[in-house]
Design an enzyme around this catalytic site. Structure first.
Site, PDB file in Angstrom:
ATOM      1  N   LYS A  10      -7.559  28.537 138.373  1.00  0.00           N
ATOM      2  CA  LYS A  10      -7.768  27.274 137.644  1.00  0.00           C
ATOM      3  C   LYS A  10      -6.494  26.844 136.925  1.00  0.00           C
ATOM      4  CE  LYS A  10      -9.835  25.918 133.213  1.00  0.00           C
ATOM      5  NZ  LYS A  10      -8.836  26.389 132.236  1.00  0.00           N
ATOM      6  N   ASN A  11      -5.904  27.739 136.158  1.00  0.00           N
ATOM      7  CA  ASN A  11      -4.792  27.308 135.310  1.00  0.00           C
ATOM      8  C   ASN A  11      -3.500  27.059 136.096  1.00  0.00           C
ATOM      9  OD1 ASN A  11      -6.445  27.163 133.119  1.00  0.00           O
ATOM     10  ND2 ASN A  11      -5.864  29.162 132.268  1.00  0.00           N
ATOM     11  N   CYS A 105     -11.439  23.140 125.914  1.00  0.00           N
ATOM     12  CA  CYS A 105     -12.228  24.077 125.114  1.00  0.00           C
ATOM     13  C   CYS A 105     -11.736  24.066 123.680  1.00  0.00           C
ATOM     14  CB  CYS A 105     -12.112  25.472 125.694  1.00  0.00           C
ATOM     15  SG  CYS A 105     -13.106  25.671 127.174  1.00  0.00           S
ATOM     16  N   ARG A 110      -5.071  23.241 118.577  1.00  0.00           N
ATOM     17  CA  ARG A 110      -4.298  23.503 119.800  1.00  0.00           C
ATOM     18  C   ARG A 110      -3.124  22.534 119.824  1.00  0.00           C
ATOM     19  NH1 ARG A 110      -8.347  24.838 124.741  1.00  0.00           N
ATOM     20  NH2 ARG A 110      -6.387  25.505 125.656  1.00  0.00           N
ATOM     21  N   ASP A 293      -7.701  34.988 127.802  1.00  0.00           N
ATOM     22  CA  ASP A 293      -8.819  34.371 128.530  1.00  0.00           C
ATOM     23  C   ASP A 293      -9.822  35.404 129.046  1.00  0.00           C
ATOM     24  OD1 ASP A 293      -7.685  31.952 127.997  1.00  0.00           O
ATOM     25  OD2 ASP A 293      -6.754  31.704 129.959  1.00  0.00           O
ATOM     26  N   ARG A 385     -16.474  24.551 134.258  1.00  0.00           N
ATOM     27  CA  ARG A 385     -15.087  24.100 134.183  1.00  0.00           C
ATOM     28  C   ARG A 385     -14.147  25.090 134.847  1.00  0.00           C
ATOM     29  NH1 ARG A 385     -13.148  22.367 128.525  1.00  0.00           N
ATOM     30  NH2 ARG A 385     -11.355  22.182 129.884  1.00  0.00           N
TER      31      ARG A 385
HETATM   32  N1  EPU Z   1       1.146  26.610 120.686  1.00  0.00           N
HETATM   33  C1  EPU Z   1       1.846  25.972 119.700  1.00  0.00           C
HETATM   34  N2  EPU Z   1       2.516  24.797 120.012  1.00  0.00           N
HETATM   35  C2  EPU Z   1       2.501  24.293 121.267  1.00  0.00           C
HETATM   36  C3  EPU Z   1       1.788  24.952 122.277  1.00  0.00           C
HETATM   37  C4  EPU Z   1       1.115  26.128 121.958  1.00  0.00           C
HETATM   38  O1  EPU Z   1       1.866  26.411 118.551  1.00  0.00           O
HETATM   39  O2  EPU Z   1       3.127  23.252 121.480  1.00  0.00           O
HETATM   40  C5  EPU Z   1       0.447  27.865 120.365  1.00  0.00           C
HETATM   41  C6  EPU Z   1      -1.056  27.728 120.545  1.00  0.00           C
HETATM   42  O3  EPU Z   1      -1.682  27.219 119.401  1.00  0.00           O
HETATM   43  C7  EPU Z   1      -1.453  29.148 120.857  1.00  0.00           C
HETATM   44  C8  EPU Z   1      -0.247  29.721 121.621  1.00  0.00           C
HETATM   45  O4  EPU Z   1       0.844  28.841 121.301  1.00  0.00           O
HETATM   46  O5  EPU Z   1      -1.632  29.868 119.681  1.00  0.00           O
HETATM   47  C9  EPU Z   1      -0.385  29.800 123.124  1.00  0.00           C
HETATM   48  O6  EPU Z   1      -0.770  28.541 123.646  1.00  0.00           O
HETATM   49  P1  EPU Z   1      -0.395  28.067 125.130  1.00  0.00           P
HETATM   50  O7  EPU Z   1       0.419  26.837 125.036  1.00  0.00           O
HETATM   51  O8  EPU Z   1       0.136  29.213 125.915  1.00  0.00           O
HETATM   52  O9  EPU Z   1      -1.825  27.657 125.681  1.00  0.00           O
HETATM   53  P2  EPU Z   1      -2.161  26.474 126.627  1.00  0.00           P
HETATM   54  O10 EPU Z   1      -1.056  26.249 127.596  1.00  0.00           O
HETATM   55  O11 EPU Z   1      -2.661  25.303 125.865  1.00  0.00           O
HETATM   56  C10 EPU Z   1      -3.154  27.925 128.547  1.00  0.00           C
HETATM   57  C11 EPU Z   1      -4.471  28.033 129.232  1.00  0.00           C
HETATM   58  C12 EPU Z   1      -5.489  28.665 128.314  1.00  0.00           C
HETATM   59  C13 EPU Z   1      -4.964  30.029 127.838  1.00  0.00           C
HETATM   60  C14 EPU Z   1      -3.568  29.894 127.228  1.00  0.00           C
HETATM   61  C15 EPU Z   1      -2.933  31.228 126.869  1.00  0.00           C
HETATM   62  C16 EPU Z   1      -4.422  26.117 130.676  1.00  0.00           C
HETATM   63  C17 EPU Z   1      -4.939  24.768 131.009  1.00  0.00           C
HETATM   64  N3  EPU Z   1      -4.917  26.706 129.612  1.00  0.00           N
HETATM   65  O12 EPU Z   1      -3.380  27.075 127.428  1.00  0.00           O
HETATM   66  O13 EPU Z   1      -6.624  28.872 129.107  1.00  0.00           O
HETATM   67  O14 EPU Z   1      -5.832  30.573 126.885  1.00  0.00           O
HETATM   68  O15 EPU Z   1      -2.698  29.215 128.156  1.00  0.00           O
HETATM   69  O16 EPU Z   1      -2.812  32.028 128.007  1.00  0.00           O
HETATM   70  O17 EPU Z   1      -3.576  26.641 131.394  1.00  0.00           O
HETATM   71  C18 EPU Z   1      -8.890  29.124 129.598  1.00  0.00           C
HETATM   72  O18 EPU Z   1      -8.588  29.118 130.795  1.00  0.00           O
HETATM   73  O19 EPU Z   1     -10.027  29.444 129.166  1.00  0.00           O
HETATM   74  C19 EPU Z   1      -7.882  28.732 128.629  1.00  0.00           C
HETATM   75  C20 EPU Z   1      -8.184  28.356 127.399  1.00  0.00           C
END
Ligand code: EPU
Length: 404
Positions: A10-11, A105, A110, A293, A385
């Site tokens: 998915k991701n 989610c 975020r 995750d 999802r």
């Molecule tokens: N963060 C910041 N600033 C940013 C971006 C992130 O402070 O600009 C922080 C977040 O608050 C968090 C950490 O950095 O504490 C990691 O966030 P990351 O950006 O890695 O998460 P994401 O890219 O928004 C993806 C996955 C999530 C998964 C995370 C961590 C997707 C669409 N989502 O989210 O997946 O938990 O990486 O591996 O790729 C899921 O699949 O259930 C899911 C939530």
């Protein structure tokens, strides 16, 4: 008991589809999971002018040469977290992007400050107003970007914005998740020049144009881990197929620590679990650490292990929302800030519960597999999802599960 085949990640899929907006030609993407988030992104791309053909359930052929719009403002765009990748892709392609703020989610704040910092470093002006993110640039020029937190989203988004920029972009402290590597491989297959994905320094040398090609998405590490845990929580014997076992090391090793037998093949892992499981301490970390995750699913498994386990969530600040629901099945879990202390119980029992997010939903399904009696899970839209055909797959493994 039996075999289960894992779908595409998915991701990775939700990043590769927006990446196809950068391609001035046809991308054929195989092994996409057939899940809600992918279908919503397909619609978003069509609304931007891309011609998207469904070759089969798991393959989309996307013609990016027909894209004319740079505004993704429809309501459903805001419903998926991954819509933030549309900003990087549209900015890269048109030097301008307007995208509805990402939803997805809900587990705490975020932020996307690191994405914005990256776009600005490449020369864009970014504004967040009226629920929209707007990014504009006269031109994008490569730069050195240090991410203050290891962020999957920011790493991929900066990569998307940089592949067609002038000069070289260097992302330091980049995320190393398998899907970061997958997006880089996809982009390179289309004609980009991205090096170092999978390490914490990624170098992107801008090219003039991406031309198209064929790509197959990697298997879903989190879906695989969820079925490995399904086997473990039912004292089962399950072969999880079509995976990359190296992606599962942190999970496999933790399960072995708990007394579970893991047999690894080229593209499968067989999980053979005993009745009694040992307790363990787990901490989520960016890849190659234990994935956040899989945190709710693993905590569910630990709740039936002998003794006291701990689970520390170090990626998200509020990812224990599911615990109150899980406790309704008899799990004994106490949350203290970012740590959950889990007292193993012998049995779980059926209950009426509701998913609070995607992985929380998966955790409740796992609890239900173990619980005596019937469990009714509400809010299954969250599960849809990210998990393709979950009822069919679990039924084939011997579970009694139906959608009402
Ligand atoms: N963060 C910041 N600033 C940013 C971006 C992130 O402070 O600009 C922080 C977040 O608050 C968090 C950490 O950095 O504490 C990691 O966030 P990351 O950006 O890695 O998460 P994401 O890219 O928004 C993806 C996955 C999530 C998964 C995370 C961590 C997707 C669409 N989502 O989210 O997946 O938990 O990486 O591996 O790729 C899921 O699949 O259930 C899911 C939530």
């Amino acid at each position: 008991m039996g075999d289960v085949t894992i779908n595409g990640a998915k991701n990775a899929a939700v990043a590769i589809l927006p990446a196809a907006l950068l391609v001035d030609g046809i991308s054929e993407i195989e092994n996409l999971p057939y899940i809600d988030d992918v279908m919503k992104l397909k619609r978003a791309m069509e609304d931007l002018g891309a011609v998207v053909n469904v070759e089969d359930k798991h393959t989309l052929k996307i013609d990016g040469s027909t894209i004319y719009d740079y505004k993704a403002i429809n309501e459903y765009v805001g419903n998926i977290r991954a819509s933030y990748y549309l900003i990087g892709a549209l900015l890269g392609r048109f030097k301008k992007a307007e995208v509805a703020m990402p939803g997805g989610c809900n587990f705490g704040v975020r932020p996307i400050d690191q994405h914005i910092k990256g776009f600005e470093a490449l020369g864009a002006t970014v504004k967040v107003e009226n629920g929209m993110i707007k990014a504009y640039a006269d031109k994008l020029v490569g730069n050195k970007i240090y991410l203050d937190v290891v962020s999957v989203g920011a790493t991929i988004n900066v990569m998307l914005a940089a592949v067609l920029a002038e000069g070289t972009t260097i992302i330091e402290n980049a995320a190393k998740e398998p899907h970061v590597v997958d997006v880089a491989n996809y982009l390179n297959m289309m004609g980009a020049n991205v090096k170092g994905a999978g390490t914490d320094v990624i170098r992107i040398k801008g090219v003039e144009k991406l031309t198209g090609g064929k790509y197959s998405t990697i298997p879903d590490q989190i879906e695989a881990g969820t079925y490995m845990i399904a086997a473990a929580i039912t004292a089962g014997d399950v072969c999880v197929r079509n995976i990359i076992p190296e992606h599962m090391y942190s999970v496999s090793l933790k399960m072995m620590e708990m007394g579970i037998t893991i047999e690894e093949g080229d593209d499968y892992i067989r999980v053979i679990a005993p009745e009694k499981l040992k307790c363990a301490n787990v901490k989520t970390l960016p890849h190659p650490g234990f994935p956040t995750d899989l945190q709710p699913q693993m905590a569910t498994l630990l709740s039936v292990a002998e003794g006291t386990s701990t689970m520390i969530e170090s990626v998200w600040d509020n990812r224990f929302q599911y615990v109150d629901e899980l406790k309704k099945t008899g799990a004994k879990i106490k949350v203290e800030g970012r740590m959950a202390v889990i007292e193993g119980v012998k049995e779980l029992s059926g209950a009426k519960v509701a998913a609070t997010d995607l992985r929380a939903g998966a955790a409740l399904v796992l609890a239900a597999l173990r619980a005596k009696g019937e469990t009714v899970i509400g809010n299954v839209k969250y599960i849809d999802r990210g998990y393709e055909s979950i009822e069919e797959k679990l039924t084939a493994l011997g579970a009694e599960i139906e959608r009402r």
